[in-house]
Write an enzyme that holds these catalytic residues in place. Structure first.
Site, PDB file in Angstrom:
ATOM      1  CE1 TYR A 101      -4.265  -1.634   0.725  1.00  9.81           C
ATOM      2  CE2 TYR A 101      -2.824  -3.155   1.921  1.00  9.81           C
ATOM      3  CZ  TYR A 101      -4.055  -2.863   1.336  1.00  9.81           C
ATOM      4  OH  TYR A 101      -5.054  -3.786   1.366  1.00  9.81           O
ATOM      5  CE1 TYR A 140      -1.923  -7.043   3.611  1.00  9.20           C
ATOM      6  CE2 TYR A 140      -2.724  -6.701   1.373  1.00  9.20           C
ATOM      7  CZ  TYR A 140      -2.919  -6.630   2.738  1.00  9.20           C
ATOM      8  OH  TYR A 140      -4.107  -6.165   3.233  1.00  9.20           O
ATOM      9  NE  ARG A 150      -6.440 -10.486   4.549  1.00 10.93           N
ATOM     10  CZ  ARG A 150      -7.531  -9.834   4.118  1.00 10.93           C
ATOM     11  NH1 ARG A 150      -7.549  -8.521   4.120  1.00 10.93           N
ATOM     12  NH2 ARG A 150      -8.580 -10.493   3.708  1.00 10.93           N
ATOM     13  CG  HIS A 153      -7.976  -7.680  -0.059  1.00 11.42           C
ATOM     14  ND1 HIS A 153      -6.801  -8.291   0.341  1.00 11.42           N
ATOM     15  CD2 HIS A 153      -8.044  -6.517   0.651  1.00 11.42           C
ATOM     16  CE1 HIS A 153      -6.197  -7.542   1.245  1.00 11.42           C
ATOM     17  NE2 HIS A 153      -6.933  -6.448   1.446  1.00 11.42           N
ATOM     18  CG  HIS A 155      -9.687  -2.521   1.502  1.00 11.77           C
ATOM     19  ND1 HIS A 155      -9.979  -3.166   2.681  1.00 11.77           N
ATOM     20  CD2 HIS A 155      -8.379  -2.789   1.244  1.00 11.77           C
ATOM     21  CE1 HIS A 155      -8.902  -3.782   3.126  1.00 11.77           C
ATOM     22  NE2 HIS A 155      -7.915  -3.577   2.266  1.00 11.77           N
TER      23      HIS A 155
END
Length: 230
Positions: A101, A140, A150, A153, A155
């Site tokens: 991110y 990640y 994870r 995906h 959000h």
């Protein structure tokens, strides 16, 4: 939101021990229902003027093309009766193709992409439909447990018809091998509800040789409600 119309198992428990941080931040007392005579913010819709150039194309926000697999995501936002939620604000955020991110708290040992911010926003149209272009995010590590990774995906944050009707959830991709090992995904008790978080590959929405298409419909409440993220 009419919680009494939501089938059992659709929403995760706010404290789910396998997802370790919920033990520290999850409420220990039962929720209280507040019966207001008039819903907060009734008939107040966000203005399309809040949208900026390239908010619906996350691949066009830099000086060049970002790295990774370019995709298009589309779907409809509807209420429990299948009626479209029109002119409603929808926001998305995600990591880049390397699984990082653009946020100071993300110190994952993966490269940042100077041409990818990882966030966007849009309004649903008169049919409740939305569409945006992005890069398929990577998995990640997140430190919850040994070998904790994870699944890929995106959000989503939705405000329904008013700001007081907010849903925050996550969209996953088909056939991800990490589903069985992810406490966040597994925190939703009902199998059918978990499956509603998985997008569908769409050849119809695929754009020629430029990008693959995925569909993700969102139901804001009712027995077929899309589960919230925790």
């Amino acid at each position: 939101m009419k919680f009494d119309t939501i089938a059992a198992g659709v929403y995760p428990e706010l404290v789910y021990p396998p997802y370790k941080s919920t033990l520290k931040r999850g409420p220990l007392q039962p929720a209280l229902r507040i019966n207001a005579p008039v819903p907060v913010g009734e008939n107040i819709a966000p203005s399309p003027r809040i949208l900026l150039p390239f908010d619906t194309d996350l691949t066009a926000q830099g000086d060049g093309a970002p790295l990774g697999e370019k995709i298009v995501v589309t779907g409809r936002v509807v209420d429990e009766d299948g009626k479209p939620v029109r002119n409603s604000l929808l926001e998305v955020w995600q990591c880049n193709a390397a699984g990082r991110y653009r946020h100071k708290k993300d110190q994952h040992d993966a490269p940042l992409d100077p041409n990818f911010n990882g966030w966007g926003k849009m309004m649903t149209d008169d049919e409740g439909r939305y569409r945006f272009v992005t890069i398929k995010p990577g998995p990640y590590p997140w430190g919850n447990h040994h070998k904790a990774w994870r699944p890929a995906h995106i959000h989503f944050s939705l405000f329904g018809n008013v700001y007081a009707q907010r849903l925050v959830t996550q969209m996953y991709f088909p056939s991800d091998p990490l589903f069985d090992y992810d406490p966040i995904f597994q925190s939703i008790p009902d199998l059918a509800a978990r499956r509603r978080l998985i997008s569908r590959f769409s050849l119809e929405e695929t754009v020629s040789d430029q990008m693959l298409g995925y569909e993700f419909d969102i139901v804001l409440r009712g027995r077929n409600a899309t589960p919230m993220g925790i």
